[in-house]
Design an enzyme around this catalytic site. Structure first.
Site, PDB file in Angstrom:
ATOM      1  N   ASP A  92       0.844  -1.188   0.000  1.00 38.77           N
ATOM      2  CA  ASP A  92       0.000   0.000   0.000  1.00 38.77           C
ATOM      3  C   ASP A  92       0.882   1.242   0.000  1.00 38.77           C
ATOM      4  O   ASP A  92       2.030   1.215   0.449  1.00 38.77           O
ATOM      5  CB  ASP A  92      -0.947  -0.004   1.195  1.00 38.77           C
ATOM      6  CG  ASP A  92      -0.232   0.223   2.524  1.00 38.77           C
ATOM      7  OD1 ASP A  92       0.697  -0.553   2.830  1.00 38.77           O
ATOM      8  OD2 ASP A  92      -0.588   1.173   3.246  1.00 38.77           O
ATOM      9  N   GLU A 156      -0.134  -0.574   5.775  1.00 37.15           N
ATOM     10  CA  GLU A 156       0.853   0.036   6.677  1.00 37.15           C
ATOM     11  C   GLU A 156       0.708   1.544   6.738  1.00 37.15           C
ATOM     12  O   GLU A 156       0.798   2.147   7.811  1.00 37.15           O
ATOM     13  CB  GLU A 156       2.266  -0.342   6.226  1.00 37.15           C
ATOM     14  CG  GLU A 156       3.357  -0.009   7.242  1.00 37.15           C
ATOM     15  CD  GLU A 156       3.865   1.416   7.139  1.00 37.15           C
ATOM     16  OE1 GLU A 156       4.481   1.900   8.115  1.00 37.15           O
ATOM     17  OE2 GLU A 156       3.660   2.064   6.088  1.00 37.15           O
TER      18      GLU A 156
END
Length: 450
Positions: A92, A156
């Site tokens: 991500d 994250e």
């Protein structure tokens, strides 16, 4: 297996690495599904599944984590009785911010002036490519001499804790003798560095309300309490006159004893305009690695274009508070909330909601894994000595893994050196740094297996 063999193998694989990073960067995998399609993140996860299976990984799986995102896991068995190493990255990415501000499109990997530009190129899709490069180089040179687990996280950057909670619910899944987190960076381009300290983080949304509805500023301004002005007062109270963080009850006097960050270098790295002072006191290393830091990430209020002459009834802000090792992130969030409530002017109503959290982390450096990494980095970086540095950012999973596996050694390396400009426009990665760190990781795995 000689270092030259690994070096040659990585060099031969670099064109493939660029192709794969191009494919990965193309996924707009921001784990904010209110603004970015979930299919982009799912597509990135599927790509990683295919890459791991192609490398012979077993038990490859997409893990549905409790925050509604996906992480990808795989296991590559090594020789009998070999140690197990867990390799971590995340797919991500941060939003691109002002897409018009990018020199080239953020989700198209583009080479310019010897660097590869694109969102996630360094943080942290490049980290996954680094792991793949290292493993492929070892295979080309003979074999992967350890058992390898790979975990690639999907949220994250959001700080929502999905993988942490999943790991706690499945404690055997990520168990390893050593853990290599590929989400940090060298202190300076070309200077081999292991990050040993991470600040924790608390994200708090602050809502201020004063009126039942907006009012005409000519008719009511001067007596009607302006919620936006109240919010500005609250946010201003979070910093002392010199700009240092001043949250009531939060210790702001820590010091950093390791590698120092010269002020001139920091000003250049941070692109501070001439004549503008740095904030805070103490050394730069103290300020960014050993002390708390508060940042206003965003404010909901009317934009200048189209604004009406109104006294605002409500306003809100998202505030990030970074805290050094030794400070509990939950306690920091509580202190931040109490501070905002206590400093509200005119009896304004304040509601605070914690939206994200990650604990600080400090690694032990006196271990066989650190010795093996020091030798590997010295070989990969032509005899330069490995440095220890802090990092002002947070990787919440580190403390979770340290708690689950207290005997495991945790090392943080990666591609996010200052020129990478992670989280900003024109994020990039140095292909030479990618090459050398992949060599270092391969040599580390070889050294650690001995």
């Amino acid at each position: 297996m000689s270092p030259n063999t690994i070096t040659d193998a990585v060099a031969a694989l670099m064109s493939r690495a660029r192709e794969e990073l191009t494919e990965l960067v193309a996924f707009k995998s921001v784990a904010d599904f209110a603004q970015f399609p979930r299919s982009e993140s799912e597509g990135a996860a599927s790509w990683i599944v295919g890459a791991l299976r192609a490398e012979g990984f077993q038990d490859v799986a997409v893990l549905d984590t409790p925050d509604g995102t996906q992480s990808v896991y795989g296991y590559l068995p090594g020789p009998a009785n070999a140690p197990t190493v867990l390799l971590y990255a995340h797919y991500d990415v941060q939003p691109p911010l002002d897409e018009a501000g990018w020199t080239t499109p953020p989700f198209e990997l583009t080479e310019r002036d010897g660097r590869w530009y694109g969102r996630g190129a360094a943080d942290c899709k490049g980290g996954l490519v680094m792991h793949l490069l290292a493993l492929r180089a070892l295979k080309a040179a003979g074999e992967v001499p350890v058992n390898v687990k790979v975990i690639v996280e999907g949220s994250e950057e959001q700080g929502t804790g999905g993988l942490e909670r999943y790991a706690e619910q499945h404690p055997e899944l990520l168990r390893a003798d050593t853990i290599v987190i590929g989400d940090a960076g060298n202190f300076r381009l070309g200077l081999p560095t292991v990050t040993t300290s991470l600040r924790g983080m608390a994200l708090v949304r602050v809502q201020v309300d004063t009126l039942e509805g907006n009012l005409h500023s000519g008719q009511f301004g001067g007596a009607a309490p302006d919620a936006l002005a109240a919010l500005i007062r609250i946010l201003d109270s979070l910093r002392a006159e010199d700009g240092s963080t001043a949250v009531d009850g939060l210790d702001g006097g820590g010091s950093w004893e390791g590698l120092q960050y010269p002020e001139d270098d920091f000003r250049r790295d941070a692109s501070v305009r001439e004549g503008v002072e740095l904030t805070g006191s103490g050394t730069v290393s103290d300020r960014i690695w050993a002390r708390p830091s508060v940042t206003v990430l965003g404010i909901d209020c009317p934009p200048v274009v189209g604004a009406t002459p109104s006294v605002q009834a409500g306003a809100r802000a998202l505030v990030s508070l970074r805290v050094p090792p030794g400070t509990d992130a939950s306690e920091a969030a509580r202190l931040l909330t109490a501070h905002c409530e206590a400093h509200a002017p005119w009896g304004a109503r304040v509601r605070c909601e914690k939206t994200g959290q990650g604990q600080a982390f400090r690694a032990g450096t006196d271990s066989p894994a650190y010795a093996a990494m020091a030798r590997a980095m010295s070989e990969a970086y032509a005899g330069q000595e490995m440095q220890f540095a802090g990092h002002g950012g947070s990787i919440p999973l580190c403390n979770t893994l340290a708690g689950l596996y207290p005997e495991a050694e945790i090392l943080l390396i990666g591609l996010s050196e200052p020129e990478a400009r992670i989280h900003a426009v024109d994020e990039s990665v140095s292909p030479d740094e990618l090459r050398r760190l992949a060599i270092a990781e391969a040599l580390f795995l070889r050294n650690y297996a001995v």
